[in-house]
Scaffold this active site. Structure first.
Site, PDB file in Angstrom:
ATOM      1  CB  CYS A  99      -0.858  -0.031   1.264  1.00 22.78           C
ATOM      2  SG  CYS A  99      -1.824   1.469   1.530  1.00 22.78           S
ATOM      3  CG  ASN A 100       1.724   3.227  -3.583  1.00 26.82           C
ATOM      4  OD1 ASN A 100       1.080   2.235  -3.918  1.00 26.82           O
ATOM      5  ND2 ASN A 100       2.798   3.634  -4.240  1.00 26.82           N
ATOM      6  CB  THR A 101      -1.861   5.368   1.637  1.00 25.33           C
ATOM      7  OG1 THR A 101      -2.394   5.533   0.320  1.00 25.33           O
ATOM      8  CG2 THR A 101      -2.290   6.529   2.488  1.00 25.33           C
ATOM      9  CB  CYS A 111      -3.103   4.007  -5.346  1.00 26.30           C
ATOM     10  SG  CYS A 111      -4.372   3.121  -4.401  1.00 26.30           S
ATOM     11  CB  THR A 112      -1.409  -1.419  -4.253  1.00 21.85           C
ATOM     12  OG1 THR A 112      -2.192  -1.170  -3.070  1.00 21.85           O
ATOM     13  CG2 THR A 112       0.058  -1.143  -3.959  1.00 21.85           C
ATOM     14  CG  HIS A 113      -7.190  -0.228  -4.135  1.00 21.43           C
ATOM     15  ND1 HIS A 113      -6.478  -0.028  -2.980  1.00 21.43           N
ATOM     16  CD2 HIS A 113      -8.295  -0.941  -3.771  1.00 21.43           C
ATOM     17  CE1 HIS A 113      -7.123  -0.578  -1.959  1.00 21.43           C
ATOM     18  NE2 HIS A 113      -8.238  -1.144  -2.420  1.00 21.43           N
TER      19      HIS A 113
HETATM   20  N1  DGL Z   1      -4.071   0.749  -1.918  1.00 18.41           N
HETATM   21  C1  DGL Z   1      -3.647   1.862  -1.196  1.00 18.41           C
HETATM   22  C2  DGL Z   1      -2.457   2.579  -1.728  1.00 18.41           C
HETATM   23  O1  DGL Z   1      -1.652   1.965  -2.380  1.00 18.41           O
HETATM   24  C3  DGL Z   1      -4.575   2.703  -0.415  1.00 18.41           C
HETATM   25  C4  DGL Z   1      -5.892   3.053  -0.924  1.00 18.41           C
HETATM   26  C5  DGL Z   1      -6.709   3.669   0.162  1.00 18.41           C
HETATM   27  O2  DGL Z   1      -7.047   2.962   1.090  1.00 18.41           O
HETATM   28  O3  DGL Z   1      -6.952   4.883   0.104  1.00 18.41           O
HETATM   29  O4  DGL Z   1      -2.256   3.741  -1.497  1.00 18.41           O
END
Ligand code: DGL
Length: 249
Positions: free
Chosen positions: A71-73, A182-184
């Site tokens: 997760c980047n965040t 963002c990994t999503h």
């Molecule tokens: N998948 C996440 C990322 O890489 C976070 C998305 C989220 O929860 O806001 O940042």
């Protein structure tokens, strides 16, 4: 066989899991989707650190030898804190792929799609300052992207409108390279590519994170690969989104 723990605010980190498994197909995986607390992108640093500690404790309890912060965040908010709190545990985080984007752009404009938390984090700002001095960086929060992926809506009019509203301004600014921060977002890759068109290069940092995971396991002398594979999926909230995304993989 190594036990590899991964976590994200939801199913997004499966885009990283997918790449790690390609390089390390004979390990035990534990994936934690903290979807009761999703999204992380709008939460403050303290909140994400607390969640990251709770999830790390869970993964260590499950025997994790290494933890991939998929997760980047969470990487931006918590990885330095986690490394300090758990000095014996190897952590691998997400890298904003600004460097390959800045090196590869022909138009001199790169677009970065990420959460608000990632874009204001010092890791991203440092990377941008270091590598993107000679190019123009246009940033955009993928507003609504996480919700689309968590709800399994990866195509169709609603997804298209949501994705277009973030991607079009980057294209209009002249970006020929898009960084998925963002990994999503990689789950929306087919749609993003279709909107961006064939001349635009889209960079998902997950393969580089997978290579880094392999490197660190080797460096630490953690044994890998004994012809068996298993995966445990855990959600802090409704398990349906993670199951749906996992099936899709
Ligand atoms: N998948 C996440 C990322 O890489 C976070 C998305 C989220 O929860 O806001 O940042």
């Amino acid at each position: 066989m190594a036990t590899i723990g991964l976590y994200d605010s939801g199913s997004g980190g499966l885009s990283v899991y997918r790449e790690v498994v390609k390089l390390l197909p004979e390990e035990h995986y534990v994936y934690f989707a903290d979807n009761a607390h999703c999204p992380y992108g709008t939460k403050d640093v303290q909140y994400i650190r607390e969640r990251s500690v709770a999830v790390t404790d869970f993964l260590l309890n499950e025997g994790a030898d290494i933890i991939v912060v998929a997760c980047n965040t969470a990487t931006a908010a918590a990885i330095a804190f986690l490394r300090e709190k758990y000095p014996a545990v190897p952590f691998v985080g997400m890298e904003p792929a600004v460097k390959p984007a800045a090196l590869g752009t022909r138009s001199g404009v790169i677009g970065v799609l990420a959460t608000a938390g990632t874009l204001k984090g010092s890791k991203y700002l440092d990377t941008r300052g270091r590598w993107a001095g000679d190019v123009r960086v246009v940033e955009r929060v993928g507003q609504g992207f996480v919700e689309l992926v968590e709800n399994g809506i990866l195509d169709g009019p609603e997804a298209e409108a949501t994705v277009r509203s973030a991607v079009q301004p980057l294209l209009d600014a002249g970006a020929d390279t898009l960084v998925l921060g963002c990994t999503h977002y990689p789950f929306l890759m087919p749609l993003i590519s279709r909107i961006a068109g064939p001349g635009v290069n889209i960079i998902d940092p997950a393969p580089a994170v997978a290579r880094q995971t392999l490197r660190i396991l080797k460096e630490k002398g953690i044994p890998t690969g004994d012809a068996s594979f298993s995966v445990l999926l855990h959600s802090s909230g409704d398990p349906a989104p993670l199951q749906r995304m996992f099936k899709l993989l």
